[in-house]
Motif scaffolding. Structure first.
Motif, PDB file in Angstrom:
ATOM      1  N   UNK A   1      -8.685  -0.097  25.709  1.00  0.00           N
ATOM      2  CA  UNK A   1      -9.868  -0.955  25.766  1.00  0.00           C
ATOM      3  C   UNK A   1     -11.075  -0.197  26.300  1.00  0.00           C
ATOM      4  N   UNK A   2     -10.831   0.747  27.204  1.00  0.00           N
ATOM      5  CA  UNK A   2     -11.936   1.533  27.740  1.00  0.00           C
ATOM      6  C   UNK A   2     -12.561   2.429  26.695  1.00  0.00           C
ATOM      7  N   UNK A   3     -11.732   3.066  25.872  1.00  0.00           N
ATOM      8  CA  UNK A   3     -12.262   3.951  24.827  1.00  0.00           C
ATOM      9  C   UNK A   3     -12.997   3.155  23.755  1.00  0.00           C
ATOM     10  N   UNK A   4     -12.419   2.042  23.347  1.00  0.00           N
ATOM     11  CA  UNK A   4     -13.028   1.253  22.267  1.00  0.00           C
ATOM     12  C   UNK A   4     -14.168   0.367  22.763  1.00  0.00           C
TER      13      UNK A   4
ATOM     14  N   UNK B   1       0.835  -1.209   0.000  1.00  0.00           N
ATOM     15  CA  UNK B   1       0.000   0.000   0.000  1.00  0.00           C
ATOM     16  C   UNK B   1       0.863   1.249   0.000  1.00  0.00           C
ATOM     17  N   UNK B   2       0.253   2.350  -0.353  1.00  0.00           N
ATOM     18  CA  UNK B   2       0.970   3.617  -0.309  1.00  0.00           C
ATOM     19  C   UNK B   2       1.179   4.063   1.137  1.00  0.00           C
ATOM     20  N   UNK B   3       0.206   3.752   2.003  1.00  0.00           N
ATOM     21  CA  UNK B   3       0.303   4.111   3.412  1.00  0.00           C
ATOM     22  C   UNK B   3      -0.767   3.357   4.185  1.00  0.00           C
ATOM     23  N   UNK B   4      -0.445   2.971   5.412  1.00  0.00           N
ATOM     24  CA  UNK B   4      -1.430   2.428   6.349  1.00  0.00           C
ATOM     25  C   UNK B   4      -1.432   3.336   7.563  1.00  0.00           C
ATOM     26  N   UNK B   5      -2.572   3.948   7.845  1.00  0.00           N
ATOM     27  CA  UNK B   5      -2.706   4.803   9.021  1.00  0.00           C
ATOM     28  C   UNK B   5      -3.495   4.059  10.083  1.00  0.00           C
ATOM     29  N   UNK B   6      -2.856   3.847  11.230  1.00  0.00           N
ATOM     30  CA  UNK B   6      -3.492   3.151  12.338  1.00  0.00           C
ATOM     31  C   UNK B   6      -3.929   4.168  13.388  1.00  0.00           C
ATOM     32  N   UNK B   7      -5.151   4.009  13.873  1.00  0.00           N
ATOM     33  CA  UNK B   7      -5.647   4.875  14.938  1.00  0.00           C
ATOM     34  C   UNK B   7      -5.148   4.356  16.278  1.00  0.00           C
ATOM     35  N   UNK B   8      -4.580   5.261  17.069  1.00  0.00           N
ATOM     36  CA  UNK B   8      -4.098   4.911  18.402  1.00  0.00           C
ATOM     37  C   UNK B   8      -5.053   5.529  19.418  1.00  0.00           C
ATOM     38  N   UNK B   9      -5.683   4.693  20.230  1.00  0.00           N
ATOM     39  CA  UNK B   9      -6.708   5.134  21.167  1.00  0.00           C
ATOM     40  C   UNK B   9      -6.232   5.144  22.619  1.00  0.00           C
ATOM     41  N   UNK B  10      -4.965   4.992  22.850  1.00  0.00           N
ATOM     42  CA  UNK B  10      -4.432   4.999  24.198  1.00  0.00           C
ATOM     43  C   UNK B  10      -3.074   4.338  24.224  1.00  0.00           C
ATOM     44  N   UNK B  11      -2.319   4.606  25.289  1.00  0.00           N
ATOM     45  CA  UNK B  11      -0.975   4.034  25.410  1.00  0.00           C
ATOM     46  C   UNK B  11      -0.941   2.835  26.337  1.00  0.00           C
TER      47      UNK B  11
ATOM     48  N   UNK C   1      -3.338   9.822  16.356  1.00  0.00           N
ATOM     49  CA  UNK C   1      -3.538   9.830  17.799  1.00  0.00           C
ATOM     50  C   UNK C   1      -4.892  10.467  18.099  1.00  0.00           C
ATOM     51  N   UNK C   2      -5.843   9.648  18.531  1.00  0.00           N
ATOM     52  CA  UNK C   2      -7.191  10.120  18.822  1.00  0.00           C
ATOM     53  C   UNK C   2      -7.247  10.444  20.309  1.00  0.00           C
ATOM     54  N   UNK C   3      -7.375  11.717  20.643  1.00  0.00           N
ATOM     55  CA  UNK C   3      -7.315  12.161  22.029  1.00  0.00           C
ATOM     56  C   UNK C   3      -8.700  12.631  22.470  1.00  0.00           C
ATOM     57  N   UNK C   4      -9.284  11.903  23.424  1.00  0.00           N
ATOM     58  CA  UNK C   4     -10.604  12.218  23.948  1.00  0.00           C
ATOM     59  C   UNK C   4     -10.519  12.313  25.473  1.00  0.00           C
TER      60      UNK C   4
END
Length: 369
Positions: free
Chosen positions: A191-194, A175-185, A221-224
Motif C-alpha cells: 500500500x505504501x508503494x502504490x 487468456x494466454x497469460x495474466x501477469x500480475x505486478x507484485x509491489x510488496x509482500x 516482482x517490482x523491487x524499489x
C-alpha cells in the motif's frame, strides 16, 4: 467459439490453443487443408495433434467450428502490445507513464484498431495500461481480440481480477497469460508503494480468485527502495503460489521525459542487464498507445504512426523508423564500448533526455572516456 487457431507465424505456420503456452508446428499443406477442408469433419491428423499437444479430444463438430484459420499478412508482425488507457487506480511513484491520464479511443475506433492489429498478422497480443481492467472497454476489447484469433496476454495489478464480469469473461475465454505486478509482500509495503490504502487486499482477492479459477498466471516482482527489504519475502510469496516470476529493478524515466522515477530505484538490487544484441522491435513487433499511435515498442515512441488514419498500411514505415532509432547517436556518439552496451539506443536516449546520471543506465560509466 474456436478451440484452436491455425496461423502463419514468421516463416512457418502454427497450431495453437487459447489459454495454453504450447504450440504445434503446422506443415504448409496441413495449413492449406484447414483453409479449404475437403469435408466438414475434423481430419484424423488434427485430432491426433490436439491429443498429443493438449491432451484434448475433439468433438464431432465441424472443422470450421473447431479451428479459426488466420490469413497470411504481408506485414509479418507476429506480436504487438496495446495500452488501452494510461489511467490507473494506483499512484506508484516509480511508474514510467508519469501523468496517468484517462483518455483513448472510443469503441468504434478501438474496434477498427483491433482489426488493423489482426490484419498486421499479430498472433500474440498484450493488453496493458495503465491498468487495463479499469478501462471501460476492457471486456469488449479482450473479447474481440480473442474472437479475431489472437492469443491475449494481460499485464495487470490484479485489483479488478475478482470482479464477476472480468472473472467470468477470462474463465470462458481463457487468456494466454495474466501477469500480475507484485509491489510488496505485506500490506504496509504494498500500500505504501502504490499509495493506495487497501491495494494489497484487492491484489490478494484478485490473485486468489484467478488462481482458484485455474487461469494461467505469473508474477512481475517490482523491487524499489520502498519494498527492497521484502525482496526475499516477495520471492517466497511467488513460491507459495507455485507461480513463475521475473524481477524488475531498473526504473525508467517517464514517457514525458521526467527523471523523478529514478529516485525510487534500490541501488543494491540493480541487476546487471545482458549486453544488448539487437531486437525485432518495429520489424516483427509493435506497440500501440491509447490513441492508436503505433511505435516500435513502449520505449521507442518517436515517429509514431497514426493507425487511425493510415490503417494497416502505415505499418510498412515502421521498420525504417526502427532502424533509425537503433542508431547509436547523441550521448553515445564516439563511445568505444558500445559493442558491449546493456541498453538499447531508444532506452539510452530516454535516460539522456531526462538528464539522468550516467550510472543509472550505462555500465561503462566509470570507464568511459
Amino acid at each position: 467459439m474456436h478451440q484452436l487457431i491455425a496461423a502463419p507465424y514468421a516463416d512457418h505456420h502454427l497450431l495453437v490453443r487459447p489459454g495454453s503456452p504450447r504450440a504445434a508446428r503446422l506443415p504448409l499443406r496441413r495449413y492449406e487443408e484447414l483453409r479449404t477442408p475437403a469435408s466438414s469433419v475434423a481430419p484424423a491428423w488434427l485430432a491426433d495433434a490436439a491429443r498429443l499437444a493438449w491432451d484434448m479430444e475433439l468433438s464431432e463438430q465441424a472443422v470450421n467450428e473447431i479451428v479459426l484459420v488466420r490469413n497470411h499478412s504481408p506485414y509479418g508482425y507476429g506480436r504487438a502490445s496495446y495500452e488501452l488507457n494510461l489511467g490507473c487506480n494506483y499512484d506508484c511513484e516509480h511508474c514510467y507513464l508519469g501523468l496517468k491520464q484517462f483518455s483513448g479511443l472510443d469503441w468504434p475506433d478501438r474496434e477498427r484498431l483491433l482489426h488493423v492489429v489482426r490484419d498486421a498478422g499479430v498472433l500474440w497480443f498484450q493488453l496493458t495500461g495503465g491498468e487495463p481492467m479499469i478501462d471501460k472497454f476492457f471486456p469488449e476489447t479482450y473479447e474481440l481480440a480473442y474472437e479475431l484469433g489472437m492469443l491475449v496476454k494481460i499485464l495487470t495489478n490484479g485489483s479488478r481480477l475478482a470482479t464477476a464480469r472480468n472473472l467470468a469473461l477470462l474463465t470462458r475465454l481463457r487468456p494466454n497469460r495474466i501477469t500480475l505486478s507484485l509491489y510488496g509482500a505485506t500490506a504496509d509495503a504494498y500500500d505504501g508503494l502504490t499509495r493506495r490504502r487497501g491495494a494489497y487486499r484487492m491484489f490478494l482477492k484478485g490473485l486468489d480468485a484467478a488462481h482458484e479459477a485455474g487461469l494461467p498466471l505469473d508474477l512481475a516482482l517490482i523491487i524499489t527502495r520502498h519494498n527492497a527489504h521484502e525482496a526475499d519475502q516477495m520471492r517466497a510469496f511467488a513460491d507459495r503460489y507455485a507461480l513463475p516470476y521475473r524481477e524488475y529493478t531498473h526504473m525508467s524515466p517517464t514517457i514525458y521525459g521526467g527523471a523523478e522515477t529514478l529516485a525510487t530505484q534500490a541501488p543494491n538490487h540493480l541487476a546487471d542487464r545482458e549486453p544488448f544484441r539487437g531486437c525485432n522491435a518495429g520489424h516483427t513487433f509493435f506497440h500501440v498507445d491509447p490513441h492508436g499511435m503505433a511505435s516500435i515498442c513502449k520505449v521507442g515512441r518517436d515517429d509514431a504512426i497514426p493507425l487511425m488514419t493510415t490503417g494497416v498500411e502505415g505499418l510498412s514505415r515502421l521498420g525504417g523508423v526502427a532502424d533509425s532509432l537503433m542508431l547509436r547517436t547523441g550521448g553515445c556518439t564516439g563511445c568505444q564500448l558500445s559493442g558491449t552496451c546493456r541498453v538499447c539506443r531508444p532506452l539510452a536516449k530516454v535516460y539522456q533526455e531526462a538528464e539522468a546520471p550516467l550510472d543509472r543506465y550505462c555500465q561503462h560509466s566509470t570507464t568511459r572516456s
